[in-house]
Design an enzyme around this catalytic site. Sequence first.
Site, mmCIF file in Angstrom:
data_model
loop_
_atom_site.group_PDB
_atom_site.id
_atom_site.type_symbol
_atom_site.label_atom_id
_atom_site.label_comp_id
_atom_site.label_asym_id
_atom_site.label_seq_id
_atom_site.Cartn_x
_atom_site.Cartn_y
_atom_site.Cartn_z
ATOM 1 N N CYS A 188 0.817 -1.217 0.000
ATOM 2 C CA CYS A 188 0.000 0.000 0.000
ATOM 3 C C CYS A 188 0.849 1.265 0.000
ATOM 4 C CB CYS A 188 -0.926 0.003 1.217
ATOM 5 S SG CYS A 188 -2.259 -1.207 1.115
ATOM 6 N N CYS A 312 14.540 1.078 -0.303
ATOM 7 C CA CYS A 312 13.432 1.425 -1.188
ATOM 8 C C CYS A 312 12.661 2.542 -0.503
ATOM 9 C CB CYS A 312 12.547 0.205 -1.468
ATOM 10 S SG CYS A 312 11.706 -0.450 -0.004
#
Length: 348
Positions: A188, A312
């Site tokens: 998400c 990331c």
Amino acid sequence: MEPDFTRYSCQIALPGFGEATQQLLQKAKVLVVGAGGLGCPALQYLTAAGVGAIGVVDYDTVSIGNLHRQILYNPSDAGLKKVIVACERLQKQNPGIKLIPYDLKITSDNVIGILMDYDIIVDGTDNFETRYLLNDAAVLLGKPLVYGAIYQYEGQVAVWNVKNADGTFSPNYRDLFPHVDATQIPNCADGGVIPTLAGIIGCMQANEVIKYLTQNGEFLAGKVLIFDAQTLQSRVIKIGEVTKTKIENLDQTIDIPSITAKELESGSFELIDVRTIQERDLYDIGGKHIPIEEIEENLDYFDDGKLRVLYCETGKRSGEAVKLIRLKYPNAKVYSLEGGLNTISRLQ
């Protein structure tokens, strides 16, 4: 002394419900794994409905970036343990039930011991390793598991591993997805999610739990409901009546070593960016670029004893990349940046 059912009078008034059905809820024990976007609404309605004992498992902290869908928390909770805040808040909402916090990560070592005490499990997790672990443990224990998943504008709900009248069990998660390459599916935080979808799917999960515990209504066993938040259309896909998978043991949990942004500043590491080239063009903190989909073909690069930190946006994909590396090279000195670039930006 007769129990006080005043707060439950509206549900007791339902046709086919009554006080006896309410007592089924009060005697039930439900475990909710994940106190995030799905867990928050599921927990609130299970608490309000009067489920007697609710276990809550989560090891994460409250983050400002998640408040749009994790509606149990507020900005002053940032940095606090979700499970502690959630249980304290829910206990105030309904003092007549018992909240049991588990401030820990579900692993192959503890999952059986935790799940065995509960009647039904709610999967509110956001990673595939835990999802498969919960599924497999539920199958081994013969427990039903209520699955929920959300991504961008689409959500899914199902009830796995329900015992049929003939002693067989309905399909489980592996009947639908035998294996998933988690590195190819954003979460998400990376892919985005409309906040109301978390509330809708989390409430559906709570609804399936209530139906199962009270044996009132037709629940989603052997089926998957798919909901589109943009069109408000839903469809139910039938999988079958009986599972076709055979699960005999649990996959071992792989430890993912990580470091914090502050530790990164004080150490000497080679940085590896596992994001897409488009993300890197927008913002990066340097280092070598190996997108996560190319990690497997570059595994040998990490077997030289050099200290490396993979990063990331949120730490999810870098964690999956570290896992892939350590599967082949268990002693590789690779770490995931905990919280990803989001933590770096907060420090600057």
